[in-house]
Design a protein around this motif. Structure first.
Motif, PDB file in Angstrom:
ATOM      1  N   LYS A 166      21.268  65.749 -14.061  1.00  0.00           N
ATOM      2  CA  LYS A 166      20.009  65.053 -14.301  1.00  0.00           C
ATOM      3  C   LYS A 166      18.879  66.017 -14.651  1.00  0.00           C
ATOM      4  N   HIS A 167      19.013  67.252 -14.198  1.00  0.00           N
ATOM      5  CA  HIS A 167      17.939  68.231 -14.373  1.00  0.00           C
ATOM      6  C   HIS A 167      18.189  69.156 -15.566  1.00  0.00           C
ATOM      7  N   ALA A 168      19.190  68.862 -16.403  1.00  0.00           N
ATOM      8  CA  ALA A 168      19.541  69.731 -17.521  1.00  0.00           C
ATOM      9  C   ALA A 168      19.127  69.105 -18.839  1.00  0.00           C
ATOM     10  N   THR A 169      18.751  69.963 -19.780  1.00  0.00           N
ATOM     11  CA  THR A 169      18.516  69.482 -21.141  1.00  0.00           C
ATOM     12  C   THR A 169      19.856  69.151 -21.788  1.00  0.00           C
ATOM     13  N   VAL A 170      19.819  68.558 -22.960  1.00  0.00           N
ATOM     14  CA  VAL A 170      21.057  68.109 -23.617  1.00  0.00           C
ATOM     15  C   VAL A 170      21.987  69.280 -23.900  1.00  0.00           C
ATOM     16  N   ASP A 171      21.440  70.387 -24.343  1.00  0.00           N
ATOM     17  CA  ASP A 171      22.268  71.540 -24.709  1.00  0.00           C
ATOM     18  C   ASP A 171      22.074  72.705 -23.728  1.00  0.00           C
ATOM     19  N   ALA A 172      21.805  72.402 -22.477  1.00  0.00           N
ATOM     20  CA  ALA A 172      21.535  73.459 -21.499  1.00  0.00           C
ATOM     21  C   ALA A 172      22.777  74.320 -21.257  1.00  0.00           C
ATOM     22  N   ALA A 173      22.536  75.615 -21.058  1.00  0.00           N
ATOM     23  CA  ALA A 173      23.618  76.507 -20.641  1.00  0.00           C
ATOM     24  C   ALA A 173      23.931  76.225 -19.175  1.00  0.00           C
ATOM     25  N   LEU A 174      25.216  76.164 -18.851  1.00  0.00           N
ATOM     26  CA  LEU A 174      25.642  75.760 -17.515  1.00  0.00           C
ATOM     27  C   LEU A 174      26.675  76.744 -16.979  1.00  0.00           C
ATOM     28  N   VAL A 175      26.527  77.114 -15.717  1.00  0.00           N
ATOM     29  CA  VAL A 175      27.539  77.898 -15.008  1.00  0.00           C
ATOM     30  C   VAL A 175      27.793  77.185 -13.690  1.00  0.00           C
ATOM     31  N   LEU A 176      29.037  76.734 -13.488  1.00  0.00           N
ATOM     32  CA  LEU A 176      29.366  75.909 -12.322  1.00  0.00           C
ATOM     33  C   LEU A 176      30.666  76.386 -11.692  1.00  0.00           C
ATOM     34  N   GLY A 177      30.665  76.552 -10.390  1.00  0.00           N
ATOM     35  CA  GLY A 177      31.852  76.983  -9.668  1.00  0.00           C
ATOM     36  C   GLY A 177      32.531  75.830  -8.948  1.00  0.00           C
ATOM     37  N   LEU A 178      33.833  76.002  -8.676  1.00  0.00           N
ATOM     38  CA  LEU A 178      34.613  75.001  -7.935  1.00  0.00           C
ATOM     39  C   LEU A 178      35.713  75.711  -7.169  1.00  0.00           C
ATOM     40  N   GLU A 179      35.791  75.430  -5.872  1.00  0.00           N
ATOM     41  CA  GLU A 179      36.842  76.014  -5.041  1.00  0.00           C
ATOM     42  C   GLU A 179      38.184  75.383  -5.379  1.00  0.00           C
ATOM     43  N   ASN A 180      39.245  76.191  -5.363  1.00  0.00           N
ATOM     44  CA  ASN A 180      40.597  75.738  -5.685  1.00  0.00           C
ATOM     45  C   ASN A 180      41.392  75.566  -4.397  1.00  0.00           C
ATOM     46  N   GLY A 181      41.764  74.335  -4.072  1.00  0.00           N
ATOM     47  CA  GLY A 181      42.563  74.090  -2.879  1.00  0.00           C
ATOM     48  C   GLY A 181      44.010  74.501  -3.029  1.00  0.00           C
ATOM     49  N   PHE A 182      44.450  74.787  -4.267  1.00  0.00           N
ATOM     50  CA  PHE A 182      45.842  75.170  -4.527  1.00  0.00           C
ATOM     51  C   PHE A 182      45.973  76.674  -4.745  1.00  0.00           C
ATOM     52  N   SER A 183      44.989  77.440  -4.316  1.00  0.00           N
ATOM     53  CA  SER A 183      45.057  78.891  -4.519  1.00  0.00           C
ATOM     54  C   SER A 183      46.184  79.492  -3.687  1.00  0.00           C
ATOM     55  N   LEU A 184      46.676  80.621  -4.134  1.00  0.00           N
ATOM     56  CA  LEU A 184      47.749  81.288  -3.388  1.00  0.00           C
ATOM     57  C   LEU A 184      47.289  81.687  -1.997  1.00  0.00           C
ATOM     58  N   ALA A 231      11.581  64.826  -7.863  1.00  0.00           N
ATOM     59  CA  ALA A 231      10.603  65.862  -7.527  1.00  0.00           C
ATOM     60  C   ALA A 231      10.385  66.813  -8.695  1.00  0.00           C
ATOM     61  N   THR A 232      11.319  66.847  -9.632  1.00  0.00           N
ATOM     62  CA  THR A 232      11.208  67.709 -10.805  1.00  0.00           C
ATOM     63  C   THR A 232      11.261  66.823 -12.037  1.00  0.00           C
ATOM     64  N   LEU A 233      10.243  66.902 -12.860  1.00  0.00           N
ATOM     65  CA  LEU A 233      10.152  66.018 -14.015  1.00  0.00           C
ATOM     66  C   LEU A 233      10.701  66.656 -15.287  1.00  0.00           C
ATOM     67  N   GLU A 234      10.435  67.922 -15.507  1.00  0.00           N
ATOM     68  CA  GLU A 234      10.830  68.575 -16.744  1.00  0.00           C
ATOM     69  C   GLU A 234      12.230  69.169 -16.584  1.00  0.00           C
ATOM     70  N   PRO A 235      13.152  68.932 -17.537  1.00  0.00           N
ATOM     71  CA  PRO A 235      14.522  69.462 -17.404  1.00  0.00           C
ATOM     72  C   PRO A 235      14.559  70.974 -17.612  1.00  0.00           C
ATOM     73  N   TYR A 236      15.723  71.530 -17.284  1.00  0.00           N
ATOM     74  CA  TYR A 236      15.912  72.988 -17.333  1.00  0.00           C
ATOM     75  C   TYR A 236      16.831  73.362 -18.494  1.00  0.00           C
ATOM     76  N   ASP A 237      16.559  74.532 -19.067  1.00  0.00           N
ATOM     77  CA  ASP A 237      17.370  75.032 -20.174  1.00  0.00           C
ATOM     78  C   ASP A 237      18.661  75.705 -19.689  1.00  0.00           C
ATOM     79  N   VAL A 238      18.646  76.222 -18.487  1.00  0.00           N
ATOM     80  CA  VAL A 238      19.809  76.912 -17.918  1.00  0.00           C
ATOM     81  C   VAL A 238      19.976  76.441 -16.476  1.00  0.00           C
ATOM     82  N   ILE A 239      21.219  76.133 -16.097  1.00  0.00           N
ATOM     83  CA  ILE A 239      21.530  75.769 -14.712  1.00  0.00           C
ATOM     84  C   ILE A 239      22.627  76.701 -14.219  1.00  0.00           C
TER      85      ILE A 239
END
Length: 566
Positions: free
Chosen positions: A146-164, A110-118
């Protein structure tokens, strides 16, 4: 249907009715701390993709840095609400803002042009719809990239199952997560379970040169972010360790836990594992950022921490919300030594039972306090001590009304006493002395007169600092260990009271026997008196008493004899 509502683009995997905006414990990602990190990280971009539920503050910041923003939400109602909000409507009408309702896998094609920041601070857990295939975490990541340019800035979160907080949470999995996940995400064997595995998975997907942050959150909103390498190197008493412990305490404030989290957080720091126990991680690719970000002394104030040659550079900024108790927050930049706090030194001395050491340290801190000018509040948990002097930390509290050095000292000792007792730490003072009497004693050790008015003013200042700085703990969710300790203390007190009652009952029994003996003696004496009174009233007794008054008995006898003879 309005023009804007009909213009929300819908792709495969949309969910309705459903909302990710009000899930318990999982609000949209955002907050002042995350925004400050993103303001340092995000470049000026042409196209930006925001995936998953994010707060309006994050969207405003992203929109300010990008020419065109696309927001992907799986909920149709959430997408419509965003598009019709004042900020969304204005950006939408000028062509800079696009809202897409659907799943991440439905966005492909649905989106053809990639993004510079995700931007996916919320992670990849709330991006699949009811019609989506059962994608593993790496497959969802591949769909995102798939939607990012080669050198896109990325910020990604992940929940930690081993948290205190997860390890100590006494609730079951069904109570913890409830209906906020459509797929059993935590049963995914390919889901990264450590920060190292997180970075490796992202690098295998083609994104290298990343930096990870440990995210300690309060009710789902980031409270403290510490770069993972710096967090692993943080040791108990250091600034980053204190920030991490504060973040974990904020995360645990509203949770029913098995044990207090502060002690275990310090143990994790001592083992070099502080980066392994946060609620989640943030991984990013972009320009270098700072060592840590955190909430400051009050809501609305954030601090950013940079490394310095001999310590840390702390930059506090923002406007504090209304602060009760006659306090205000001072913001600015200051350099702090990489040293333990006065609180750490005092805790160690108290645990060792070194009262002379406490007295000597109190005298030193009292002499320093009297050299300070102004109304700045110093807290021992935020007062660095490098062996030669003291340095106030990042709290920056000040009292609005005039205040004396003795009252500021009283406030510092009151807060230290509260943390000593509430933390159930070892100390040499008896239980009946751990109130105002202990504060007055410590004040006298510091060289102050410890007047009752000084102690009272110090208590009020300390209470105001605690109310504004410390997380609000839900008393109904007290941790299990504290509940057991309270129960043990109650049983001990009950045994002591029973012994006291037994002693009182035995004393009352002895007194009862004494009273019975006394009553018997009184009765005997009363009978003797009655017999005496009977004899006293007899005629012969009167004659005898009269005869006893005769001074010359012989003459009286001769007179009686003469009278009898006639």
């Amino acid at each position: 249907m309005t023009e804007i509502e009909s213009a929300v683009r819908v792709v495969r995997g949309e969910m309705q009715p459903w909302s990710d905006q009000n899930q318990p414990g999982r609000p949209p990602a955002g907050g002042a701390v995350v925004c400050r990190l993103l303001s340092d990280l995000l470049p000026r971009a042409r196209r930006t993709l925001v995936v998953g539920p994010h707060g309006q503050d994050v969207l405003d910041l992203v929109a300010d840095r990008s020419d065109q923003v696309t927001v992907l939400l799986r909920s149709v109602s959430d997408a419509t609400d965003l598009a019709t909000s004042p900020a969304g409507e204005m950006s939408f009408l000028d062509g800079r803002f696009e809202v897409v309702a659907g799943a991440l896998d439905g966005l492909a094609g649905a989106t053809l042009e990639p993004y510079d920041v995700i931007v996916a601070v919320d992670g990849l857990d709330r991006v699949l719809g009811a019609d989506s295939p059962d994608l593993s975490w790496p497959e969802r990541l591949a769909q995102l990239l798939k939607h990012a340019t080669v050198d896109a800035a990325l910020v990604l979160g992940l929940e930690n199952g081993f948290s205190l907080t997860s390890l100590l949470d006494r609730r079951g999995l069904d109570e913890r997560h409830g209906d906020n996940e459509w797929w059993p995400l935590r049963d995914d064997p390919e889901r990264p379970a450590s920060v190292a595995a997180f970075a490796e998975a992202v690098e295998r997907a083609g994104v290298s040169g990343t930096t990870a942050y440990a995210n300690f959150s309060e009710a789902g909103i980031a409270h403290t972010l510490i770069e993972t390498t710096a967090a692993a190197e943080a040791r108990p008493g250091s600034l980053l360790c204190r920030l991490g412990v504060r973040g974990l305490a904020a995360a645990a404030a509203s949770l029913p836990l098995l044990a207090p989290i502060g002690e275990l957080a310090e143990a994790a720091a001592l083992a070099g594992q502080l980066d392994a126990v946060p609620e989640s991680w943030l991984l990013m690719r972009g320009k270098p950022t700072r060592a840590a970000y955190a909430e400051g002394a009050a809501k609305g104030v954030t601090v950013a921490v940079d490394r310095a040659d001999a310590g840390w550079i702390v930059d506090s900024a923002g406007a504090a919300a209304d602060v009760p108790g006659g306090l205000r927050v001072r913001v600015g930049t200051r350099t702090l030594p990489d040293a333990p706090t006065a609180e750490d030194v005092l805790f160690r001395l108290a645990a060792a039972g070194d009262v002379p050491g406490v007295r000597a340290f109190a005298a030193e801190v009292g002499a320093w306090a009297r050299t300070q000018s102004g109304s700045g509040v110093f807290c021992f948990d935020d007062l660095g001590y490098d062996g030669t002097g003291f340095t106030p930390g990042f709290y920056g509290w000040a009292v609005v009304e005039p205040v004396s050095p003795g009252e500021l000292l009283a406030a510092a000792w009151q807060r230290w006493r509260d943390r000593l007792v509430s933390g159930r730490r070892r100390h040499p003072w008896p239980p009946w002395m751990t109130g105002d009497e202990l504060v007055a004693t410590l004040l006298r050790m510091s060289g102050d007169e410890a007047e009752p008015s000084t102690v009272e003013r110090g208590r009020k200042i300390a209470a105001a600092v605690s109310a504004a700085t410390d997380p609000v703990v839900d008393e109904s969710t007290v941790d299990l260990r504290s509940a057991l300790e309270d129960a043990a203390a109650a049983r001990h007190e009950l045994a002591e009271l029973r012994g006291h009652v037994f002693g009182l009952e035995r004393t009352l029994g002895f007194r009862d026997k004494q009273l019975k003996v006394r009553e018997k003696r009184i009765r005997e004496m009363r009978a003797s008196v009655q017999r005496y009174e009977a004899i006293r009233n007899h005629r012969l007794f009167k004659y005898v008493r009269y005869a006893a008054k005769i001074r010359h008995p012989k003459q009286f006898a001769r007179a009686v004899m003469r009278r009898l003879r006639g």
